[in-house]
Design a protein around this motif. Sequence first.
Motif, short mmCIF file in Angstrom:
data_model
loop_
_atom_site.label_atom_id
_atom_site.label_comp_id
_atom_site.label_asym_id
_atom_site.label_seq_id
_atom_site.Cartn_x
_atom_site.Cartn_y
_atom_site.Cartn_z
N SER A 8 4.96 -47.40 13.79
CA SER A 8 4.73 -48.52 12.88
C SER A 8 6.06 -49.15 12.54
O SER A 8 7.09 -48.48 12.49
N ALA A 9 6.02 -50.47 12.32
CA ALA A 9 7.22 -51.24 12.00
C ALA A 9 7.17 -51.68 10.54
O ALA A 9 6.24 -52.38 10.14
N ILE A 10 8.14 -51.23 9.76
CA ILE A 10 8.28 -51.69 8.38
C ILE A 10 9.24 -52.88 8.42
O ILE A 10 10.46 -52.73 8.38
N GLY B 150 15.05 -51.05 13.83
CA GLY B 150 15.90 -50.29 12.93
C GLY B 150 15.79 -48.79 13.09
O GLY B 150 15.39 -48.27 14.13
N SER B 151 16.14 -48.07 12.04
CA SER B 151 16.21 -46.62 12.08
C SER B 151 14.87 -45.98 11.70
O SER B 151 14.01 -46.61 11.07
N ILE B 152 14.71 -44.72 12.08
CA ILE B 152 13.51 -43.97 11.71
C ILE B 152 13.49 -43.75 10.20
O ILE B 152 14.50 -43.38 9.59
N TYR B 153 12.33 -43.98 9.59
CA TYR B 153 12.18 -43.74 8.16
C TYR B 153 11.26 -42.56 7.87
O TYR B 153 11.41 -41.88 6.86
N ALA B 154 10.28 -42.31 8.73
CA ALA B 154 9.36 -41.20 8.52
C ALA B 154 8.81 -40.72 9.85
O ALA B 154 8.55 -41.52 10.74
N VAL B 155 8.65 -39.40 9.97
CA VAL B 155 8.01 -38.78 11.13
C VAL B 155 7.00 -37.78 10.60
O VAL B 155 7.37 -36.85 9.88
N ALA C 256 7.64 -44.05 11.78
CA ALA C 256 7.79 -45.33 11.10
C ALA C 256 9.26 -45.76 11.16
O ALA C 256 10.15 -44.95 10.86
N PHE C 257 9.50 -47.02 11.53
CA PHE C 257 10.86 -47.54 11.66
C PHE C 257 11.08 -48.66 10.64
O PHE C 257 10.24 -49.57 10.52
N ARG C 258 12.19 -48.61 9.93
CA ARG C 258 12.59 -49.72 9.07
C ARG C 258 13.26 -50.77 9.95
O ARG C 258 14.23 -50.49 10.65
N CYS C 259 12.75 -52.01 9.87
CA CYS C 259 13.22 -53.08 10.75
C CYS C 259 13.61 -54.29 9.91
O CYS C 259 12.73 -55.03 9.43
N PHE D 293 9.89 -35.89 6.87
CA PHE D 293 9.37 -35.08 7.97
C PHE D 293 8.23 -34.23 7.43
O PHE D 293 8.32 -33.68 6.33
N GLY D 294 7.16 -34.10 8.19
CA GLY D 294 6.07 -33.24 7.77
C GLY D 294 4.76 -33.63 8.42
O GLY D 294 4.71 -34.01 9.59
N THR D 295 3.69 -33.53 7.65
CA THR D 295 2.38 -33.96 8.10
C THR D 295 1.93 -35.12 7.23
O THR D 295 2.65 -35.56 6.34
N HIS D 296 0.69 -35.60 7.48
CA HIS D 296 0.20 -36.70 6.66
C HIS D 296 -0.11 -36.22 5.24
O HIS D 296 -0.37 -37.03 4.34
N GLU D 297 -0.10 -34.89 5.01
CA GLU D 297 -0.44 -34.35 3.70
C GLU D 297 0.77 -33.81 2.93
O GLU D 297 0.84 -33.93 1.72
N GLN D 298 1.71 -33.19 3.62
CA GLN D 298 2.86 -32.62 2.92
C GLN D 298 4.06 -32.52 3.85
O GLN D 298 3.92 -32.46 5.07
N GLY D 299 5.24 -32.52 3.26
CA GLY D 299 6.47 -32.44 4.01
C GLY D 299 7.65 -32.53 3.07
O GLY D 299 7.54 -32.21 1.88
N HIS D 300 8.79 -32.97 3.58
CA HIS D 300 9.96 -33.10 2.71
C HIS D 300 10.81 -34.27 3.16
O HIS D 300 10.74 -34.73 4.30
N VAL D 301 11.63 -34.76 2.24
CA VAL D 301 12.54 -35.87 2.51
C VAL D 301 13.94 -35.32 2.67
O VAL D 301 14.41 -34.56 1.82
N THR D 302 14.59 -35.68 3.76
CA THR D 302 15.96 -35.23 4.02
C THR D 302 16.90 -36.40 3.82
O THR D 302 16.76 -37.44 4.46
#
Length: 307
Positions: A173-175, A222-227, A239-242, A290-299
């Motif tokens: 997806s493109a943001i 742009g760069s990756i924002y979420a996987v 998801a890429f920030r563009c 990084f994580g799943t559609h339900e839970q994960g963490h921000v680095t």
Amino acid sequence: MTPFDPRALRDAFGCFMTGVTVVTTIGPDDAPLGFTANSFSSLSMDPPLLLVSIARKSINLAAFEGAKGFAVNILAEGQKDISGTFARPVENRFAEIYWRRGPVGSPLIAGVSAWFDCTLEQVIPAGDHSILIGRIGRFEATPAPGLGYYRGAYVTPAATGAQIPAGPDVVISAILEAEGQIVLTDDGRGGLALPMARVGREGVQAALAKLIAGTGLTAAAGSIYAVYEDNGQGAQHMAFRCPATLGKPARGAFVELSPQGLSDVTDPAARIMLERLAAESRMGNYGIYFGTHEQGHVTRIHERKDP
């Protein structure tokens, strides 16, 4: 050895993205190290970046994180034994393998389908793996058919007689951001969604460029924002920030990047991701999810600083 013709680099990524690879580096004792990986990803064409991941339980983790660079060797169809050697705990994986130092400095294995020799740009901890981002210094692609791995077995173009799927289902997806606004489109269910596309054999970078071009806007990949993995749909999302210029998109419209503007985004994972982006935009402090559609963490991202 191929210089940086962007079309040649894009073609190399497109041909070998699904191959079995051996990722190599030079350890602190000046000895070669390596491990088998069944995927890597192009990340950026300008500058030329790729990424691979290494398990945090790997005995070679510290060596790869502290190295000056690494190489991605895409194995040829006759190199199944090399794949097995680098996938097992072997004392000296390079003992019976011909290799040489590449132009950037990492070990290159003879007879492979392609190689990318990189400097280490950044290391990002991600759950039980670390993501190694490499800046490509030199690369080479040959006509030799690559070795693939699909559903628990090695495959080659000659063995299958058919097109091999490109691996797990990947959705990008493109943001598209401009002046505190982003582009949202009709999701066909009475709500809104980000511009999205499934990735085929062209690879992530080419799919993202095509997705942006389809909006009719002036924007940069742009760069990756979420996987994250969507276990309900069996897909991996990126998801890429563009950064974009305000204008009238071919589909959808710009909306304010705020909780109010995002209220009609129907996919919960996308809405939460965009609400986080809205909050981070106000603070000017960003991270990668990084994580799943339900839970994960921000680095949080920190630049690598060489001593």
